[in-house]
Structure formats: C-alpha cells, structure tokens
Design an enzyme around this catalytic site. Structure first.
Site, PDB file in Angstrom:
ATOM      1  N   ARG A 142     -10.329  -0.551  14.806  1.00 32.64           N
ATOM      2  CA  ARG A 142      -9.942   0.344  13.719  1.00 32.64           C
ATOM      3  C   ARG A 142     -10.878  -0.178  12.541  1.00 32.64           C
ATOM      4  NH1 ARG A 142      -4.188   1.437  11.070  1.00 32.64           N
ATOM      5  NH2 ARG A 142      -4.651  -0.765  10.394  1.00 32.64           N
ATOM      6  N   TYR A 174      16.963  29.805   6.366  1.00 32.42           N
ATOM      7  CA  TYR A 174      15.520  30.481   7.187  1.00 32.42           C
ATOM      8  C   TYR A 174      15.928  30.846   8.543  1.00 32.42           C
ATOM      9  CZ  TYR A 174      12.918  30.333   3.091  1.00 32.42           C
ATOM     10  OH  TYR A 174      12.155  30.402   1.808  1.00 32.42           O
ATOM     11  N   MET A 206      12.055  23.855   1.732  1.00 35.41           N
ATOM     12  CA  MET A 206      11.148  23.140   0.960  1.00 35.41           C
ATOM     13  C   MET A 206      12.093  22.226  -0.124  1.00 35.41           C
ATOM     14  SD  MET A 206       8.011  24.305  -1.566  1.00 35.41           S
ATOM     15  CE  MET A 206       7.317  25.185   0.040  1.00 35.41           C
ATOM     16  N   LYS A 261       0.726  -1.167  -0.127  1.00 31.25           N
ATOM     17  CA  LYS A 261       0.016   0.074   0.019  1.00 31.25           C
ATOM     18  C   LYS A 261       0.685   1.119  -0.097  1.00 31.25           C
ATOM     19  CE  LYS A 261      -0.114  -0.454   5.135  1.00 31.25           C
ATOM     20  NZ  LYS A 261      -0.864  -1.167   6.075  1.00 31.25           N
TER      21      LYS A 261
HETATM   22  C1  LIG Z   1      -0.056  -2.260   6.554  1.00 33.85           C
HETATM   23  C2  LIG Z   1      -0.532  -3.378   7.182  1.00 33.85           C
HETATM   24  C3  LIG Z   1       0.196  -4.676   7.230  1.00 33.85           C
HETATM   25  C4  LIG Z   1       1.664  -4.255   7.327  1.00 33.85           C
HETATM   26  O1  LIG Z   1       2.022  -3.763   8.303  1.00 33.85           O
HETATM   27  P1  LIG Z   1       3.703  -3.456   8.745  1.00 33.85           P
HETATM   28  O2  LIG Z   1       3.851  -2.935  10.151  1.00 33.85           O
HETATM   29  O3  LIG Z   1       4.032  -2.415   7.915  1.00 33.85           O
HETATM   30  O4  LIG Z   1       4.618  -4.792   8.746  1.00 33.85           O
HETATM   31  C5  LIG Z   1      -0.411  -5.829   7.563  1.00 33.85           C
HETATM   32  N1  LIG Z   1      -1.536  -5.878   7.686  1.00 33.85           N
HETATM   33  C6  LIG Z   1      -2.611  -4.888   7.322  1.00 33.85           C
HETATM   34  C7  LIG Z   1      -3.939  -5.167   7.512  1.00 33.85           C
HETATM   35  C8  LIG Z   1      -2.006  -3.708   7.095  1.00 33.85           C
HETATM   36  O5  LIG Z   1      -2.786  -2.635   7.155  1.00 33.85           O
END
Ligand SMILES: *Cc1c(COP(=O)(O)O)cnc(C)c1O
Length: 351
Positions: free
Chosen positions: A134, A250, A296, A42
C-alpha cells in the site's frame, strides 16, 4: 436572535470514557514491553475527537502520535512540549507550505516524497513496504538508493494481517529486521494494535496502536483487557403505541405481532448508526430492540419492557464493538469512524 449553537444541547451525544481510554493505553504500553507505546489518532481520533484523545493520553504518558494528513495535524493546534506527531501520508507538493509551518515529521512513503522533503533539511520518518503493498518505499529502492546520512528519525512498516496468525506477519517482521543495519535511524516501528499482541519480536522501539485504544479487541489475547470507551446516547423524540398488525418505518419491514410500546429516537444512519443495525440493534443492554428500518435521523425501539419512558428521556445504544461488529458485519473501525458531527462529544471519568 441567532441561536448560540455552543449553548444548544444536541439530542444525541457520545459519552466517552476517559478512564477506559487511558486504561487501554496503559495495557497496550505494558504489552509493548521495552518499546514506547504511541497512539494513532487519525480520522479525528477514530471519531472520538483527536484533540481530546491526545490530551488524555499525553497526561497518561504517551509521547508519539500519528495522523493521516496535514489538515488533521493543523486541526490539533499547538502540541504540549515533548509530544511528537507524525503525518502518515507524507508530503504532497500542495502540503509543503503548511508542513513547513509546523514542527511535525512527515512519514515519507515514496522516492518523490523523499526528494521533495530533503530540500527542507528537516528530519522525517520513513515508511518501508514489507508486503502490504500500500504505502511505503520498496525494499529494492532502499538498496539501490543512498539513504545514508539522511536525517531519518523513525523507520516504520505496517502489518497487513496482524489480526490473524499468518505467515505474512513473520515475513514482514523479517524484512524490517533486515533493514536495520542498512537503514540507520533513531527508532524502528512495526506494530499496530494487533501487532503488539504478536509478541516482543514485533515491538522494535515504538508501537502504534489505534483501534484497541478506543475499545476494539484486535485479537483473542486482548479479550478481558480492553474496555469500552464509546457510548452513543440518544433522546426520545416521541412515544407511541403500535397496535397489533400496524407496520412501522420505511417499507414496513416490521409489523407489530402484539401491542407494542414504541419510542422514536433522535439518531439515525446520518449519525453513523447504519442500516445494517435494522432489526439487529438495541439499546440499554438489549432491553429495547430496534424496530423496523433505521432511518437517516430516526430509530424506533420497542420499550414495552419499560413503558414509563417519556419524551426527553435518554437511552444508550448498545455499541460494544465486538458484538456490534458480529451483528452487522461492519468492522470496529467503520463503527467508530462513521460516528457523525451531530453528536455532542462528552468526556466522562476524567483521570
Ligand atoms: C492506522 C494505523 C495504525 C493503527 O492501526 P490499528 O489497527 O488501529 O491499531 C498504525 N500504523 C499505521 C501506519 C496506521 O495507518
């Protein structure tokens, strides 16, 4: 004549070590024991580029991938044969058309999502909430609703505190274990990167590491086994001599206490090297400390230890995730996912 952007070399790049990525996955797969080891890709593969990560890990033998949204799934295009992709956020009404245009499975998180997807007749993954509160269907709703006969591929839950030795890990594991007889599925899955290192009780059939693939050390047990994958590099835009007593950057938060050879780098917080690195960051293994405030698009470094450096030369920002996290208070996840679109992403050490 329009500039052909594809032919234009950016003044900043991410060197991405394919051999290190694959070696991290292999170690996590070995630590996963009997369970298959997947990969969370992701947020564009935690900033590295999801498509390239998927290609490298598929070659290494990984078959199960996870993205957050259908837009991320679509961006991957067609997947190699035998590769499975799950979409962690499930399906909204707005996702249905695009979801049906692809063969991937949603990870359904709520009863309305289950109801929506059941009309398609297609199989799905199911997230159940075992205590993170969650995403996921509540255990009580599993008991009071008839999930029997539904085409559930993988049942998963997600650990909230796997990076700590917390009682919460045990209670989440026991709750998932308790669902196995009740909720029939092909596979069960609980562990993220840190969860893999909690031991075989946590592995079930499939593990889902993310951060450790990309160089994050999620628990002590991983120290010495996880290699750095991401190396931000930037080109020197200008060289100058800072005279003793002169300020730089800055708000003049640094004033030269001696004549200082300075290089100005083509990189800044818009690229993800945040202001938390001001006065704390460095390049080339600590050889060139950052001076003053991160801007930046620019960072100043002290190159007095190598005054031969010239405009156009490249340096490597120190980006060991554990060390950078300690210095800045940013998590390894934030350090990676903030890396911006101005980097050329260049894979090295292909295996
Ligand atoms: C992001 C995620 C993972 C991976 O988690 P890490 O801590 O990056 O290893 C696994 N399962 C779900 C449902 C996630 O959202």
């Amino acid at each position: 004549v329009a500039l052909a952007v594809a032919d234009y070399a950016s003044p900043l790049r991410l060197s991405l070590d394919a051999a290190a990525l694959v070696s991290n996955w292999r170690w996590l797969a070995k630590e996963s024991g009997e369970a298959s080891c997947g990969a969370a890709i992701k947020a564009d593969g935690y900033g590295l580029g999801a498509k390239a990560v998927l290609t490298h890990l598929t070659k290494a033998g990984c078959r199960d991938f996870f993205v957050a949204t259908w837009a991320e799934a679509k961006a991957l295009g067609d997947l190699p044969k035998g590769v499975s992709l799950s979409v962690l956020h499930g399906v909204r009404e707005e996702d249905m058309a695009v979801a049906l245009s692809m063969p991937h499975r949603p990870v359904l998180n709520s009863l309305p999502q289950v109801k929506r997807w059941l009309q398609t007749g297609r199989n799905f993954d199911l997230m159940i909430d075992t205590g993170m509160c969650r995403l996921g269907v509540n255990i009580a709703d599993i008991w009071s609703n008839k999930f029997e006969g539904m085409p559930i591929h993988t049942v998963m839950s997600h650990l909230a505190s796997a990076d700590e030795n917390s009682e919460q890990n045990v209670s989440q594991r026991v709750l998932l274990q308790g669902q196995i007889l009740k909720l029939k599925a092909q596979r069960y899955s609980l562990a993220n990167s840190a969860g893999i290192l909690l031991g075989p009780d946590y592995h079930f059939d499939l593990t889902r590491p993310g951060i450790a693939l990309y160089g994050g050390v999620p628990r002590e047990e991983a120290k010495g086994h996880i290699a750095q994958v991401v190396y931000p590099e930037a080109q020197i835009l200008q060289r100058r001599l800072l005279i003793k007593g002169q300020p730089i950057g800055y708000n003049a938060i640094h004033i030269a206490d001696r004549h200082t050879e300075v290089a100005i780098l083509n990189i800044g917080y818009a690229d993800g090297i945040l202001r938390a690195f001001s006065k704390k960051g460095s390049a080339n293994n600590g050889q060139f400390p950052f001076l003053g405030r991160v801007s930046m698009d620019l960072i100043a470094i002290d190159v007095s230890s190598n005054p031969e450096l010239e405009e156009g030369d490249w340096v490597t920002i120190d980006y060991n995730l554990s060390a950078a996290s300690c210095k800045t208070g940013l998590s390894p996840y934030e350090l990676l996912t903030g890396l911006g679109p101005r980097f050329d992403r260049v894979w090295i050490n292909a295996v």
